[in-house]
Scaffold this motif. Structure first.
Motif, PDB file in Angstrom:
ATOM      1  N   UNK A   8      -6.574   2.792  -3.224  1.00 55.71           N
ATOM      2  CA  UNK A   8      -6.241   1.371  -2.575  1.00 55.71           C
ATOM      3  C   UNK A   8      -4.275   1.734  -2.652  1.00 55.71           C
ATOM      4  N   UNK A   9      -3.465   2.390  -3.311  1.00 59.53           N
ATOM      5  CA  UNK A   9      -2.453   2.268  -2.766  1.00 59.53           C
ATOM      6  C   UNK A   9      -1.998   2.970  -1.877  1.00 59.53           C
ATOM      7  N   UNK A  10      -2.697   3.679  -1.353  1.00 63.73           N
ATOM      8  CA  UNK A  10      -2.551   4.303  -0.159  1.00 63.73           C
ATOM      9  C   UNK A  10      -3.356   3.923   1.090  1.00 63.73           C
TER      10      UNK A  10
ATOM     11  N   UNK B 161      -4.232   0.189   1.660  1.00 62.88           N
ATOM     12  CA  UNK B 161      -4.139  -1.093   1.398  1.00 62.88           C
ATOM     13  C   UNK B 161      -4.675  -1.674   1.753  1.00 62.88           C
ATOM     14  N   UNK B 162      -5.022  -1.466   3.737  1.00 63.26           N
ATOM     15  CA  UNK B 162      -5.328  -2.732   4.262  1.00 63.26           C
ATOM     16  C   UNK B 162      -6.571  -2.382   4.546  1.00 63.26           C
TER      17      UNK B 162
ATOM     18  N   UNK C 273      -2.296  -9.170  -7.515  1.00 62.14           N
ATOM     19  CA  UNK C 273      -2.133  -7.628  -7.630  1.00 62.14           C
ATOM     20  C   UNK C 273      -0.791  -7.306  -7.628  1.00 62.14           C
ATOM     21  N   UNK C 274       0.227  -7.350  -7.511  1.00 56.31           N
ATOM     22  CA  UNK C 274       1.650  -6.943  -7.793  1.00 56.31           C
ATOM     23  C   UNK C 274       1.130  -6.356  -9.294  1.00 56.31           C
TER      24      UNK C 274
ATOM     25  N   UNK D 142      -0.906  -3.849  -9.602  1.00 57.57           N
ATOM     26  CA  UNK D 142      -0.483  -2.887  -8.681  1.00 57.57           C
ATOM     27  C   UNK D 142      -0.197  -1.725  -9.598  1.00 57.57           C
ATOM     28  N   UNK D 143       1.288  -2.207 -10.047  1.00 58.97           N
ATOM     29  CA  UNK D 143       2.620  -1.907 -11.132  1.00 58.97           C
ATOM     30  C   UNK D 143       2.415  -1.550 -12.203  1.00 58.97           C
TER      31      UNK D 143
ATOM     32  N   UNK E 173       4.191   1.260  -0.301  1.00 65.66           N
ATOM     33  CA  UNK E 173       3.014   1.304   0.297  1.00 65.66           C
ATOM     34  C   UNK E 173       2.051  -0.021   0.235  1.00 65.66           C
ATOM     35  N   UNK E 174       2.102  -0.482  -0.892  1.00 60.47           N
ATOM     36  CA  UNK E 174       0.355  -1.326  -1.313  1.00 60.47           C
ATOM     37  C   UNK E 174       1.586  -2.186  -0.609  1.00 60.47           C
ATOM     38  N   UNK E 175       2.238  -2.603  -1.656  1.00 57.49           N
ATOM     39  CA  UNK E 175       3.598  -4.074  -2.091  1.00 57.49           C
ATOM     40  C   UNK E 175       3.956  -4.663  -0.768  1.00 57.49           C
TER      41      UNK E 175
ATOM     42  N   UNK F  78       2.240  -3.889   1.947  1.00 56.19           N
ATOM     43  CA  UNK F  78       1.744  -4.204   2.788  1.00 56.19           C
ATOM     44  C   UNK F  78       1.046  -5.581   2.558  1.00 56.19           C
TER      45      UNK F  78
END
Lengths: 213, 149
Positions: free
Chosen positions: A35-37, A39-40, A159-160, A163-164, B23-25, B27
């Motif tokens: 999902x990092x690579x 994301x959409x 989400x952020x 992710x981080x 990349x995700x951020x 997006x």
């Protein structure tokens, strides 16, 4: 005839918990990296070159894998942390003693291990909490609801955070695993290939040696 | 040597993670600003775009007929008579459904909108079989679903 020996029940249980945590962590990490690579989701009017891309599994399946492995990780960590509570408590006492001047500061290695474990713990907590948020509010994972606030923060912020903190957790956990690599390999070898007790060696000495890591 | 290899591997993993995170951020922020219409498009290098100025009034509004070839809770797939496939998906489609739009697969429709680059942005969808018409964006291109759940 030589005595065959594996490991104590306590060590074996510890190994099982850690193995469960490791396996679920690897699966959650790999699915998270997906999902990092990519994301959409969605066609996006042709702007998404990865629309409908299938890498081993569909996107929906990757999402399920990530969610369930993450949940398994939380469950395993919920046992792993209390299992090592003695270390956590003694470290807390040690830090208090160092701050109050009652004990000498830790050596560099000890400090590094402490900071690393704190990082792993804190990042895991953030990842787990934000992950549970998406578990309870599934529509929050979709980009179209980014500005919606279901609880405390907007979905974008959750989400952020996920992710981080997840990225930090993977980076720190890899080092954590590397530090305990010797224990991992030794106990795994002992469990799967029972050792012969050499002359003068006792079960107690093997367990002590194992737990010293 | 072994340490060097292991540390290099670790740094490669961390670099991959950081690249993925960025990349995700990026997006997510691109999608976040989509509804405000001065979209931050990672692949769009339109240097003429001025923040705050909508593109719609610079673009020509056109209408095209088509038919519905696919429907789901999240997406409507429409094939225009030109052969182009237009998707109305996620929030715009949810907004259309919440506004009472009732379509079936095979229904003829009239789509009004404008091209933003190569992408056709739908401003209004009209069912030619029922006469039902749902506006999705105002005259300046501002989406009606913005600021709503």
């Amino acid at each position: 005839m030589p005595n065959k020996y594996t490991v104590s029940k306590h060590t074996r249980q510890n190994w099982l918990i850690d193995a469960g945590l490791l396996i679920s962590a690897v699966i959650a990490s790999l699915s998270g990296i997906y999902f990092l690579l990519f994301p959409n989701a969605g066609y996006q009017g042709g702007r998404n070159p990865f629309y409908d891309l299938v890498i081993l599994f569909t996107r929906h399946t990757w999402g399920d894998i990530h969610a369930w492995s993450g949940l398994t990780m939380v469950a395993a960590a919920a046992i792993h942390i209390p299992w090592h509570w003695h270390w956590i408590a003694s470290m807390a006492k040690k830090i208090a003693a160092v701050i109050s001047g009652k004990a000498a500061p830790m050596n560099r290695r000890g400090r590094f291990n402490l900071y690393l474990n704190l990082t792993v713990g804190a990042s895991f907590l953030l990842t787990a909490i934000s992950g549970i948020y998406f578990w309870l509010v599934p529509e929050a994972a979709h980009g179209s609801s980014a500005s919606v606030t279901a609880f405390l923060f907007t979905n974008l912020t959750w989400d952020l955070i996920h992710t981080w903190s997840g990225i930090l957790l993977i980076a720190a956990a890899v080092l954590h695993f590397a530090i305990h690599w010797k224990w991992v390999t030794k106990i795994t070898r002992s469990i799967f290939t029972p050792q012969n007790l050499s002359a003068g060696q006792t079960k107690r000495s093997i367990n002590t040696e194992s737990q010293a890591r | 040597m072994k340490k060097f290899i292991l540390w290099s591997l670790y740094l490669a993993i961390v670099t991959l993670l950081l690249a993925g995170g960025i990349n995700r951020t990026a997006s997510r922020f691109g999608e976040r600003f989509d509804f405000l219409f001065f979209a931050v498009e990672p692949t769009n290098h339109d240097s003429d775009r001025i923040p705050g100025e909508t593109q719609a009034n610079k673009q020509e509004m056109i209408s095209q007929q088509g038919s519905v070839i696919g429907l789901s809770a999240r997406t409507a797939t429409i094939e225009l008579i030109s052969g182009q496939i237009v998707l109305i998906e996620r929030r715009p489609w949810r907004y259309a459904l919440e506004s009472g739009l009732d379509l079936q697969v095979g229904d003829p429709v009239l789509i009004a909108g404008f091209f933003e680059g190569e992408v056709f942005e739908v401003t209004q969808i009209t069912s030619l079989s029922s006469g039902q018409s749902i506006p999705l964006r105002d005259a300046s291109g501002h989406p009606f679903w913005s600021g709503t759940e």
